[in-house]
Design a protein around this motif. Structure first.
Motif, PDB file in Angstrom:
ATOM      1  N   TRP A  64      37.344  16.599  63.299  1.00 51.59           N
ATOM      2  CA  TRP A  64      36.461  15.681  62.568  1.00 51.59           C
ATOM      3  C   TRP A  64      37.084  15.336  61.305  1.00 51.59           C
ATOM      4  O   TRP A  64      36.814  14.305  60.766  1.00 51.59           O
ATOM      5  N   PRO A  98      38.971  11.636  60.301  1.00 45.81           N
ATOM      6  CA  PRO A  98      37.350  11.265  60.050  1.00 45.81           C
ATOM      7  C   PRO A  98      37.292   9.805  60.378  1.00 45.81           C
ATOM      8  O   PRO A  98      36.997   8.807  59.634  1.00 45.81           O
ATOM      9  N   ASP A  99      37.456   9.296  61.902  1.00 48.46           N
ATOM     10  CA  ASP A  99      37.116   8.151  62.464  1.00 48.46           C
ATOM     11  C   ASP A  99      35.696   7.898  62.602  1.00 48.46           C
ATOM     12  O   ASP A  99      34.700   8.835  62.276  1.00 48.46           O
ATOM     13  N   PRO A 100      35.131   6.568  62.919  1.00 52.09           N
ATOM     14  CA  PRO A 100      33.729   6.526  63.045  1.00 52.09           C
ATOM     15  C   PRO A 100      32.926   7.266  63.987  1.00 52.09           C
ATOM     16  O   PRO A 100      32.000   7.680  63.645  1.00 52.09           O
ATOM     17  N   GLN A 108      32.767  10.685  61.997  1.00 49.47           N
ATOM     18  CA  GLN A 108      31.568  10.615  60.739  1.00 49.47           C
ATOM     19  C   GLN A 108      30.151  10.794  61.450  1.00 49.47           C
ATOM     20  O   GLN A 108      29.569  11.594  61.089  1.00 49.47           O
ATOM     21  N   SER A 154      27.913  14.247  60.841  1.00 46.88           N
ATOM     22  CA  SER A 154      26.516  14.006  60.378  1.00 46.88           C
ATOM     23  C   SER A 154      25.667  14.635  61.196  1.00 46.88           C
ATOM     24  O   SER A 154      24.654  15.449  60.476  1.00 46.88           O
ATOM     25  N   PHE A 207      37.817  12.600  53.840  1.00 50.25           N
ATOM     26  CA  PHE A 207      36.649  13.138  54.637  1.00 50.25           C
ATOM     27  C   PHE A 207      35.220  12.861  53.991  1.00 50.25           C
ATOM     28  O   PHE A 207      34.376  12.150  54.421  1.00 50.25           O
ATOM     29  N   HIS A 232      34.454   9.125  53.315  1.00 50.34           N
ATOM     30  CA  HIS A 232      33.896   8.644  54.860  1.00 50.34           C
ATOM     31  C   HIS A 232      32.666   8.947  55.190  1.00 50.34           C
ATOM     32  O   HIS A 232      31.647   8.054  55.563  1.00 50.34           O
ATOM     33  N   MET A 233      32.306  10.406  54.766  1.00 48.65           N
ATOM     34  CA  MET A 233      30.680  10.548  54.779  1.00 48.65           C
ATOM     35  C   MET A 233      29.988   9.850  53.907  1.00 48.65           C
ATOM     36  O   MET A 233      28.772   9.691  54.124  1.00 48.65           O
ATOM     37  N   ASN A 283      29.470   6.588  55.596  1.00 50.21           N
ATOM     38  CA  ASN A 283      28.544   6.720  56.532  1.00 50.21           C
ATOM     39  C   ASN A 283      27.061   6.977  56.085  1.00 50.21           C
ATOM     40  O   ASN A 283      26.251   6.085  56.592  1.00 50.21           O
ATOM     41  N   ASP A 325      20.679  11.074  54.787  1.00 55.39           N
ATOM     42  CA  ASP A 325      22.024  10.998  54.452  1.00 55.39           C
ATOM     43  C   ASP A 325      22.346  11.155  53.219  1.00 55.39           C
ATOM     44  O   ASP A 325      23.557  11.834  52.968  1.00 55.39           O
ATOM     45  N   VAL A 374      25.365  14.251  52.129  1.00 54.13           N
ATOM     46  CA  VAL A 374      26.678  14.108  51.368  1.00 54.13           C
ATOM     47  C   VAL A 374      26.486  15.039  49.854  1.00 54.13           C
ATOM     48  O   VAL A 374      27.715  15.642  49.653  1.00 54.13           O
TER      49      VAL A 374
END
Length: 429
Positions: free
Chosen positions: A239, A243-245, A248, A252, A284, A287-288, A291, A329, A333
């Motif tokens: 992951w 980090p593809d969708p 992510q 999470s 990564f 990406h997070m 997201n 969220d 992060v």
């Protein structure tokens, strides 16, 4: 949020009196009333101190509650004692002694009353959700004990973990189950049948207790989330590196893992090395961050509150997806950036502020905003429970005072500002 008619800040006399008529409390109340000529009564909007003062003053143990349409019920000394005595510790103790899943379901059936009582008393959201989650943890641990009694001892060590709201200790009046199983690397292929049966026993028991099956299949009954430690290490490594969708989303969820029962060391090393690797991978982290910005506060161009326009919940605000989730969220992060191990959102915000990931001013504002939003969500659910309706996350802002709506709007503005800061990779002053 003050409400009239509280029973010592907990529930209205009307609500408590109706429990008597429904057979939920002291059955001797109606008998005593029938034998008492010209009894002293109280209206449904009386408060708890009125009951206590009148009972002490008159030396009586039963008080009829009379509304516009006549008798609504009876409150007794025994009712008051029972109602105040029950706490999360009582429920946890009863769960720990429950002989089967049916008895555990009877324990969790008392949770709505506890939520209404605590929220009505003005307890802060993180205290209430922690107590609700503690009961869920106790129920899960008891199911693990009962599973072992039925299946025998495990062939190798394992660890049962919760993710989602239970993992973060943020369960409210509506919670599904999110869990997984980490198995010791010494496990052999023929051990899979044992752990599959263990997962089925516990997840089915949780569903029976009101923690419904996860719609997305994020449960230990799914073989993907019931694996040896080496496989879990590979999951997190993949992951982080790609980090593809989907990665992510899964990361999470899994960054909120919290051990519930079993061999704790199976998680300790995994969590530390994952935080280290993830925080060092700038792609990564980016990406997070992306997201974390998918859910926006419900604000319009002119900074007014925006409600859902269509569907069953038209003209309401989704206090989960548009309310608490944006802050959850952000907290995730910040925890990643600061390598913060705690998984509770409020604790993450405080730790991020202490570590300098966010400024002290920005951190204080965001914590206050989160408290305002989460308190409003919980108060909405408690109000629904007191009214006898199923709790949900959809708050009609028209039910709030102008003062409350203004505070909620200001809280959402702070969240939006903090989202903008994290999107630009900067700290708020």
């Amino acid at each position: 949020m003050a409400e009239e008619g509280r029973l010592l800040g907990i529930v209205t006399l009307r609500d408590l009196a109706r429990r008597v008529l429904a057979g939920g409390l002291d059955p001797q109340g109606p008998v005593a009333l029938a034998m008492t000529p010209d009894p002293v009564t109280l209206p449904p909007d009386a408060i708890g101190s009125d009951v206590l003062h009148l009972m002490v003053e008159r030396g009586i143990g039963h008080l009829p509650i009379l509304g516009p349409k006549g008798l609504e019920g009876i409150v007794t000394r025994t009712d008051l004692t029972r109602f105040h005595a029950e706490s999360s510790a009582d429920l946890e103790g009863d769960a720990a002694r429950a002989p089967d899943a049916e008895a555990l379901a009877a324990v969790t059936a008392r949770l709505p009353a506890m939520l209404a009582r605590l929220a009505g008393a003005g307890d802060r959201h993180d205290v209430v959700t922690r107590l609700l989650t503690d009961v869920a943890d106790a129920v899960t641990r008891r199911l693990l004990v009962l599973a072992r009694a039925e299946l025998g001892p495990p062939p190798v060590p394992f660890l049962w973990l919760a993710c989602g709201s239970q993992g973060r200790r943020e369960q409210t009046g509506i919670s599904d189950q999110d869990n997984c199983l980490i198995i010791d690397d010494a496990a052999q292929p023929d051990h899979e049948a044992y752990f599959a049966a263990l997962a089925r026993f516990v997840c089915t028991g949780l569903d029976r207790c009101g923690y419904v099956f996860c719609p997305g299949g994020m449960m230990a009954t799914n073989p993907r989330w019931r694996q040896p430690l080496r496989v879990w290490r590979r999951y997190f490594r993949t992951w982080i590196e790609r980090p593809d969708p989907e990665a992510q989303m899964l990361a999470s969820v899994m960054f909120d893992l919290r051990p519930i029962g079993g061999e704790l060391s199976l998680h300790e090393g995994l969590q530390a090395e994952t935080l280290e690797a993830a925080s060092r991978n700038s792609i990564f982290v980016a990406h997070m961050v992306a997201n974390a910005l998918k859910h926006s506060p419900p604000l319009g161009l002119l900074r007014g509150l925006v409600t859902l326009r269509t569907g069953e919940h038209r003209n309401t605000i989704d206090m989960k997806l548009s309310g608490v989730i944006p802050v959850v969220d952000l907290g995730r992060v910040y925890a990643l950036q600061g390598r913060i191990a705690t998984v509770n959102t409020r604790a993450r915000l405080a730790a991020a502020m202490a570590a300098g990931v966010i400024s002290e001013a920005g951190g204080r504002d965001l914590i206050d905003a989160y408290d305002t939003i989460a308190d409003a969500r919980l108060a909405h659910q408690a109000r629904q429970l007191r009214e006898g309706t199923r709790p949900d996350n959809f708050l009609d802002p028209a039910t709030l005072s102008e003062f409350e709506r203004n505070h909620l709007r200001e809280a959402f503005l702070i969240v939006r500002r903090m989202q903008g800061a994290v999107a630009q990779g900067r700290r708020l002053p």
